[in-house]
Design a protein around this motif. Structure first.
Motif, PDB file in Angstrom:
ATOM      1  N   PRO A  74       0.834  -1.216   0.000  1.00 46.76           N
ATOM      2  CA  PRO A  74       0.000   0.000   0.000  1.00 46.76           C
ATOM      3  C   PRO A  74       0.866   1.263   0.000  1.00 46.76           C
ATOM      4  O   PRO A  74       1.143   1.863   1.044  1.00 46.76           O
ATOM      5  N   ALA A  75       1.292   1.670  -1.200  1.00 54.84           N
ATOM      6  CA  ALA A  75       2.231   2.786  -1.333  1.00 54.84           C
ATOM      7  C   ALA A  75       1.685   4.074  -0.739  1.00 54.84           C
ATOM      8  O   ALA A  75       2.439   4.864  -0.151  1.00 54.84           O
ATOM      9  N   ASP A  76       0.381   4.300  -0.874  1.00 51.48           N
ATOM     10  CA  ASP A  76      -0.181   5.557  -0.382  1.00 51.48           C
ATOM     11  C   ASP A  76      -0.115   5.653   1.135  1.00 51.48           C
ATOM     12  O   ASP A  76       0.159   6.721   1.698  1.00 51.48           O
ATOM     13  N   SER A  77      -0.345   4.543   1.837  1.00 47.97           N
ATOM     14  CA  SER A  77      -0.276   4.598   3.296  1.00 47.97           C
ATOM     15  C   SER A  77       1.162   4.571   3.800  1.00 47.97           C
ATOM     16  O   SER A  77       1.469   5.120   4.858  1.00 47.97           O
ATOM     17  N   ILE A  78       2.053   3.940   3.047  1.00 53.39           N
ATOM     18  CA  ILE A  78       3.471   4.001   3.412  1.00 53.39           C
ATOM     19  C   ILE A  78       3.986   5.421   3.247  1.00 53.39           C
ATOM     20  O   ILE A  78       4.714   5.939   4.093  1.00 53.39           O
ATOM     21  N   ALA A  79       3.601   6.068   2.143  1.00 54.66           N
ATOM     22  CA  ALA A  79       3.944   7.480   1.881  1.00 54.66           C
ATOM     23  C   ALA A  79       5.424   7.754   2.112  1.00 54.66           C
ATOM     24  O   ALA A  79       5.815   8.631   2.878  1.00 54.66           O
ATOM     25  N   ILE A  80       6.257   7.012   1.401  1.00 59.67           N
ATOM     26  CA  ILE A  80       7.687   7.120   1.628  1.00 59.67           C
ATOM     27  C   ILE A  80       8.225   8.520   1.325  1.00 59.67           C
ATOM     28  O   ILE A  80       9.231   8.956   1.876  1.00 59.67           O
ATOM     29  N   ASN A  81       7.531   9.247   0.480  1.00 58.17           N
ATOM     30  CA  ASN A  81       7.976  10.599   0.127  1.00 58.17           C
ATOM     31  C   ASN A  81       7.849  11.591   1.280  1.00 58.17           C
ATOM     32  O   ASN A  81       8.365  12.708   1.201  1.00 58.17           O
ATOM     33  N   THR A  82       7.175  11.195   2.351  1.00 61.87           N
ATOM     34  CA  THR A  82       7.040  12.094   3.505  1.00 61.87           C
ATOM     35  C   THR A  82       8.144  11.885   4.540  1.00 61.87           C
ATOM     36  O   THR A  82       8.236  12.623   5.521  1.00 61.87           O
ATOM     37  N   PHE A 120      12.708   4.780  -6.214  1.00 58.94           N
ATOM     38  CA  PHE A 120      13.765   4.350  -5.303  1.00 58.94           C
ATOM     39  C   PHE A 120      13.679   2.829  -5.252  1.00 58.94           C
ATOM     40  O   PHE A 120      12.595   2.281  -5.048  1.00 58.94           O
ATOM     41  N   PHE A 121      14.809   2.134  -5.465  1.00 54.13           N
ATOM     42  CA  PHE A 121      14.747   0.673  -5.480  1.00 54.13           C
ATOM     43  C   PHE A 121      16.017   0.066  -4.870  1.00 54.13           C
ATOM     44  O   PHE A 121      17.043   0.727  -4.698  1.00 54.13           O
ATOM     45  N   ILE A 195      10.056  11.149  -4.584  1.00 52.69           N
ATOM     46  CA  ILE A 195       9.678   9.769  -4.923  1.00 52.69           C
ATOM     47  C   ILE A 195       8.155   9.677  -5.009  1.00 52.69           C
ATOM     48  O   ILE A 195       7.438  10.124  -4.115  1.00 52.69           O
ATOM     49  N   SER A 196       7.659   9.082  -6.065  1.00 57.75           N
ATOM     50  CA  SER A 196       6.215   8.963  -6.232  1.00 57.75           C
ATOM     51  C   SER A 196       5.632   7.965  -5.224  1.00 57.75           C
ATOM     52  O   SER A 196       6.168   6.868  -5.042  1.00 57.75           O
ATOM     53  N   PRO A 197       4.512   8.320  -4.593  1.00 62.54           N
ATOM     54  CA  PRO A 197       3.851   7.400  -3.662  1.00 62.54           C
ATOM     55  C   PRO A 197       2.804   6.523  -4.343  1.00 62.54           C
ATOM     56  O   PRO A 197       1.926   5.977  -3.670  1.00 62.54           O
ATOM     57  N   LEU A 198       2.906   6.368  -5.667  1.00 64.11           N
ATOM     58  CA  LEU A 198       1.865   5.653  -6.400  1.00 64.11           C
ATOM     59  C   LEU A 198       1.968   4.134  -6.264  1.00 64.11           C
ATOM     60  O   LEU A 198       0.967   3.449  -6.063  1.00 64.11           O
ATOM     61  N   TYR A 199       3.198   3.595  -6.387  1.00 63.78           N
ATOM     62  CA  TYR A 199       3.376   2.141  -6.343  1.00 63.78           C
ATOM     63  C   TYR A 199       4.487   1.766  -5.353  1.00 63.78           C
ATOM     64  O   TYR A 199       5.469   2.499  -5.191  1.00 63.78           O
ATOM     65  N   ALA A 200       4.322   0.607  -4.754  1.00 62.83           N
ATOM     66  CA  ALA A 200       5.373  -0.003  -3.927  1.00 62.83           C
ATOM     67  C   ALA A 200       5.286  -1.511  -4.115  1.00 62.83           C
ATOM     68  O   ALA A 200       4.201  -2.085  -4.008  1.00 62.83           O
ATOM     69  N   TYR A 201       6.416  -2.138  -4.409  1.00 60.65           N
ATOM     70  CA  TYR A 201       6.412  -3.559  -4.730  1.00 60.65           C
ATOM     71  C   TYR A 201       7.543  -4.299  -4.013  1.00 60.65           C
ATOM     72  O   TYR A 201       8.618  -3.734  -3.775  1.00 60.65           O
ATOM     73  N   LEU A 202       7.317  -5.572  -3.758  1.00 65.57           N
ATOM     74  CA  LEU A 202       8.374  -6.528  -3.461  1.00 65.57           C
ATOM     75  C   LEU A 202       8.449  -7.498  -4.618  1.00 65.57           C
ATOM     76  O   LEU A 202       7.427  -8.050  -5.044  1.00 65.57           O
ATOM     77  N   ALA A 203       9.631  -7.662  -5.180  1.00 66.34           N
ATOM     78  CA  ALA A 203       9.920  -8.601  -6.269  1.00 66.34           C
ATOM     79  C   ALA A 203       9.481  -8.100  -7.642  1.00 66.34           C
ATOM     80  O   ALA A 203       9.511  -8.872  -8.603  1.00 66.34           O
ATOM     81  N   LYS A 204       9.130  -6.832  -7.761  1.00 63.96           N
ATOM     82  CA  LYS A 204       8.709  -6.303  -9.064  1.00 63.96           C
ATOM     83  C   LYS A 204       9.391  -4.975  -9.359  1.00 63.96           C
ATOM     84  O   LYS A 204       9.522  -4.111  -8.484  1.00 63.96           O
ATOM     85  N   SER A 205       9.784  -4.818 -10.617  1.00 63.64           N
ATOM     86  CA  SER A 205      10.379  -3.573 -11.095  1.00 63.64           C
ATOM     87  C   SER A 205       9.290  -2.596 -11.511  1.00 63.64           C
ATOM     88  O   SER A 205       8.164  -2.981 -11.839  1.00 63.64           O
ATOM     89  N   LEU A 206       9.635  -1.327 -11.535  1.00 59.89           N
ATOM     90  CA  LEU A 206       8.736  -0.279 -12.031  1.00 59.89           C
ATOM     91  C   LEU A 206       8.831  -0.122 -13.543  1.00 59.89           C
ATOM     92  O   LEU A 206       8.045   0.607 -14.142  1.00 59.89           O
TER      93      LEU A 206
END
Length: 476
Positions: A74-82, A120-121, A195-206
């Motif tokens: 859940p990239a939006d709730s992680i909100a890594i850009n904040t 960011f990866f 960093i965009s808060p749109l997607y967050a993945y484990l094991a997948k590239s953007l």
């Protein structure tokens, strides 16, 4: 003079303390933690991920061993850009040599026109044969050219590793197995806030064309702080036993002296210079050892899980074809001495094996009698019906393994188990050295392919086989 020595000793002591110091980062800055222990993709604060493709959560790990499998976070709730600072940490285990493309083990950002953007990866294996963490922001046309990255040693070897990336306002840093790989100053365009808060993945590239990362992710954590080297070392040392980290030991063969087992009474232990070996004193023609007196049992402890090839160092006696057969257990565990199905029958060792230090012990080989040689029993049935590899799982690292006798005149010096995806030379097996993920370069053009002359003849002939090894390099 005494003062100078004390001063030098003090410097050495401080330096050693710095190298080995560990500081617990605690949980204060731990914002998200996916342990997968409860069989779900929900983290410690209730942030729920979604398995995609064939991804599964099994036995406390995210399983993405099949292609096109990943976990969407859940990239939006992680909100890594904040975050003002960020650390991402994972324990992982790849499919052996399963990640030869531009994979991403962890990724945050966006995808535009099939390219990753504002991302960011972190990843352990790529087409350019490095591990890497990187950030790229503000470039939608050629985002790869705008990356600020830190590279390290590539790990795609099928064993457990620990990987950490930290990102703050000035630099990006990569650690693997508790060791600093690289720290790189950030370019002005690359900032956490971008960093965009749109997607967050484990094991997948953007990047849409990139393959998914194949393997197991045992744990994934996010901190809102750039952990120090001392913090990372603490996490690594503290997690070694939990995640069964074994390092290079997993890549070395497990070697067992033939005379070290619980030996049946019909065997003798003999000596040839420095070589101690076993030999059965009687012949039998059955397709099983016949009795417990003709069996040897071993308790073998493995450093790591996985699939292993079985090797043997042996010598065929002067009667050649009448001295070249024996049995090994059809899998681990105790076997019935008179049950054919419990045993793998190996015959035809009079024209098999390798003895030169740089010979790769993988194909049948073709050496004769009267010499010590290594054979790969898992990859070659010789004149027997079948051959098997051996699988070790987490809850049973110590296994019972048994062999049985058939013809006398066959001398056995050592048995060895080596990871099936690695290449072991005679020298590797003799000295218990790490195998190679690719066939050793010095053997290119020297490896031989052994083929039967005809279905009606048991003889063999050699055909040179040139190996072409592809090491894809370059940029996107």
């Amino acid at each position: 003079m005494i003062i100078k020595l004390d001063f030098i000793f003090g410097i050495i002591l401080i330096a050693c303390m710095n190298v080995f110091s560990q500081i617990d980062p605690g949980d204060e800055n731990l914002t998200h933690s996916w342990t997968f222990d409860d069989g779900t993709a929900t983290d410690m604060v209730g942030a729920e991920g979604n398995t995609m493709g064939s991804a599964q959560i099994l036995q406390g790990a995210l399983n993405t061993t099949e292609s096109d499998s990943w976990l969407s976070l859940p990239a939006d709730s992680i909100a890594i850009n904040t975050y003002a600072e960020v650390t991402i940490e994972t324990w992982f285990q790849s499919v052996p040599n399963g990640n030869t493309g531009f994979t991403m083990l962890v990724s945050f950002g966006n995808t535009q026109n099939t390219f990753g953007t504002d991302y960011f990866f972190m990843t352990a294996a790529r087409a350019d044969d490095v591990s890497r963490t990187a950030i790229s922001c503000g470039d939608a046309n050629t985002p790869w050219s705008s990356e600020t990255g830190a590279n390290g040693v590539e790990y795609d070897d099928g064993t457990v590793h620990h990987m950490v990336s930290t990102l703050d306002s000035t630099s990006i840093t990569l650690y693997i197995d508790g060791e600093l790989q690289t720290t790189t100053p950030l370019d002005s365009n690359n900032r956490i806030s971008e960093i965009s808060p749109l997607y967050a993945y484990l094991a997948k590239s953007l990047y849409d064309s990139d393959p998914t990362w194949r393997g197991y992710i045992h744990e994934f954590n996010i901190y809102n702080k750039a952990l120090t080297a001392d913090n990372v070392l603490y996490l690594f040392e503290n997690g070694k036993n939990t995640f069964h980290w074994v390092g290079e030991e997993a890549l070395k063969p497990v070697v067992v002296e033939a005379e070290s087992g619980n030996m049946g009474s019909d065997f003798s232990v003999l000596q040839d210079d420095s070589v101690g070996y076993v030999m059965i004193e009687s012949n039998a023609t059955a397709f099983n050892p016949v009795s417990g007196a003709r069996m040897i049992s071993y308790e073998v402890t493995f450093p790591d899980t996985g699939t292993y090839d079985l090797f043997a160092r042996l010598r065929v006696g002067p009667n050649t074809d009448d001295d070249d057969s024996f049995f090994y257990g059809n899998g681990f565990g105790e076997k019935d001495s008179s049950e054919n199905a419990d045993w793998i029958f190996i015959n035809g060792l009079a024209t098999a094996g390798f003895s030169e230090p740089n010979d790769v012990v993988r194909d049948p080989g073709g050496l004769g009698a009267g010499m010590w040689k290594w054979v790969n029993l898992s990859r070659n049935a010789y004149q027997g019906d079948t051959s098997i590899a051996f699988t070790v799982v987490n809850d049973s690292l110590t296994q019972t393994f048994q062999i049985g006798a058939r013809e006398d005149g066959l001398d056995i010096d050592k048995l060895a188990f080596g990871k099936s995806y690695l290449y072991y030379t005679v020298e590797n097996l003799d000295n218990r050295e790490i195998g190679s993920a690719e066939i050793p370069a010095e053997m290119c053009g020297k490896v031989r392919l052994w083929l039967p002359i005809s279905q009606n003849l048991s003889g063999m002939f050699t055909v040179p086989l040139r190996w072409l090894i592809l090491n894809p390099t370059g940029t996107r």
